[in-house]
Design a protein around this motif. Sequence first.
Motif, PDB file in Angstrom:
ATOM      1  N   ASN A 191      -2.946  -9.041  -0.118  1.00  0.00           N
ATOM      2  CA  ASN A 191      -1.897  -8.525   0.783  1.00  0.00           C
ATOM      3  C   ASN A 191      -0.531  -9.177   0.544  1.00  0.00           C
ATOM      4  OD1 ASN A 191      -3.808  -6.875   2.123  1.00  0.00           O
ATOM      5  ND2 ASN A 191      -4.505  -8.668   3.267  1.00  0.00           N
ATOM      6  N   CYS A 229      -9.863  -6.423  -1.118  1.00  0.00           N
ATOM      7  CA  CYS A 229      -8.526  -5.947  -0.740  1.00  0.00           C
ATOM      8  C   CYS A 229      -7.593  -6.118  -1.930  1.00  0.00           C
ATOM      9  CB  CYS A 229      -8.008  -6.648   0.504  1.00  0.00           C
ATOM     10  SG  CYS A 229      -7.181  -8.183   0.188  1.00  0.00           S
ATOM     11  N   GLU A 244      -0.281  -5.022   1.070  1.00  0.00           N
ATOM     12  CA  GLU A 244      -0.766  -4.849   2.451  1.00  0.00           C
ATOM     13  C   GLU A 244      -0.699  -3.353   2.782  1.00  0.00           C
ATOM     14  OE1 GLU A 244      -0.015  -7.740   6.044  1.00  0.00           O
ATOM     15  OE2 GLU A 244       1.584  -6.244   5.941  1.00  0.00           O
ATOM     16  N   GLU A 255      -1.645  -1.253   5.099  1.00  0.00           N
ATOM     17  CA  GLU A 255      -1.257  -0.681   6.403  1.00  0.00           C
ATOM     18  C   GLU A 255       0.255  -0.614   6.551  1.00  0.00           C
ATOM     19  OE1 GLU A 255      -3.309  -3.368   6.031  1.00  0.00           O
ATOM     20  OE2 GLU A 255      -5.070  -2.044   6.025  1.00  0.00           O
ATOM     21  N   THR A 256       0.964  -1.646   6.130  1.00  0.00           N
ATOM     22  CA  THR A 256       2.428  -1.622   6.269  1.00  0.00           C
ATOM     23  C   THR A 256       3.072  -0.863   5.105  1.00  0.00           C
ATOM     24  OG1 THR A 256       2.557  -3.812   5.200  1.00  0.00           O
ATOM     25  CG2 THR A 256       2.575  -3.769   7.602  1.00  0.00           C
ATOM     26  N   GLU A 272       1.866   1.751   3.346  1.00  0.00           N
ATOM     27  CA  GLU A 272       1.719   3.218   3.349  1.00  0.00           C
ATOM     28  C   GLU A 272       2.742   3.902   4.273  1.00  0.00           C
ATOM     29  OE1 GLU A 272      -1.754   5.132   4.816  1.00  0.00           O
ATOM     30  OE2 GLU A 272      -1.973   3.813   6.536  1.00  0.00           O
ATOM     31  N   LYS A 273       3.295   3.137   5.195  1.00  0.00           N
ATOM     32  CA  LYS A 273       4.289   3.718   6.113  1.00  0.00           C
ATOM     33  C   LYS A 273       5.618   3.990   5.396  1.00  0.00           C
ATOM     34  CE  LYS A 273       2.563   2.030  10.528  1.00  0.00           C
ATOM     35  NZ  LYS A 273       1.514   1.039  10.270  1.00  0.00           N
TER      36      LYS A 273
END
Length: 243
Positions: A174, A201, A205, A207-208, A210-211
């Motif tokens: 991440n 993984c 990171e 989750e952050t 892909e935004k």
Amino acid sequence: MGEDPASQVYVRNKEIACEACGIYSEKYALPEETTQEELLSLIDTLNKKSSISGILVQLPVPKHIDEETIINAIDPKKDVDAFHPINVGKIMVGNYDFVPCTPAGVMELIKESGIDVSGKECVVVGRSNIVGKPQAMLLLHQNGTVTICHSRTKNLAEKTRNADILVAAVGIPNFIKGDMIKEGAVVIDVGINRMENGKLCGDVEFETAEKVADAITPVPGGVGPMTIAMLMRNTVKAAIVNN
Ligand code: NDP
């Protein structure tokens, strides 16, 4: 060689892929204490064996083995990992049969997604011989404007935020956060890191990231399977080159 659990998984996956593609394969699971001479002798036998088109030694090798000597011993025409200096040099000049499997897989993902590299700002984080350096060269061959970052790079986030295409090959879970990524960027996560809970993984990171990213690869299930697919492609090429 030896008992490295990750290596055992990688080798097994390669065997499965060979079976799925109809490629004949031989596996030599050598004990940790095998000497360098014994390993070199096996490579020499396989170099000379006409029924074998491609050879790879799963890295890392145990400490008493000199990795460079082993890579240099593989016949460049059978070097399906493309780590031999002759193949590395060919990639540099842009006239090559084999490309290292992971960077080749990244390029294939980019191509299949209809992304044009030409003129784009490409940032590669990581400069290893097996991923970062050849990755940068392949992006350059596609007319990307390439920046290579590493552990001594100053203001890393400033560099990564400039990337239209960002390739992370760092080996730190991440490590690249969403705020290090430009809006609309293409993010390729090469990293495979095993967490304490046993899960895999990437270096990004997710989750952050892909935004903000337009396109992003998952871990697992992104670059990893492509690496194996490219190994199969190199092996088929080797069969053609060697016949
Ligand atoms: P290496 O450890 O050989 O290289 C890591 C690179 O990251 C180095 O160039 C290093 O810089 C750089 N780096 C380390 N820390 C930082 C930092 N803080 N800031 C910027 N750069 C940093 O790793 P590999 O290239 O072999 O592998 C990278 C990742 O990709 C790993 O997670 C590995 O498991 C994975 N991998 C995945 C494959 C797949 O099939 N998907 C295949 C191969 C690898 P420096 O040179 O200065 O030390």
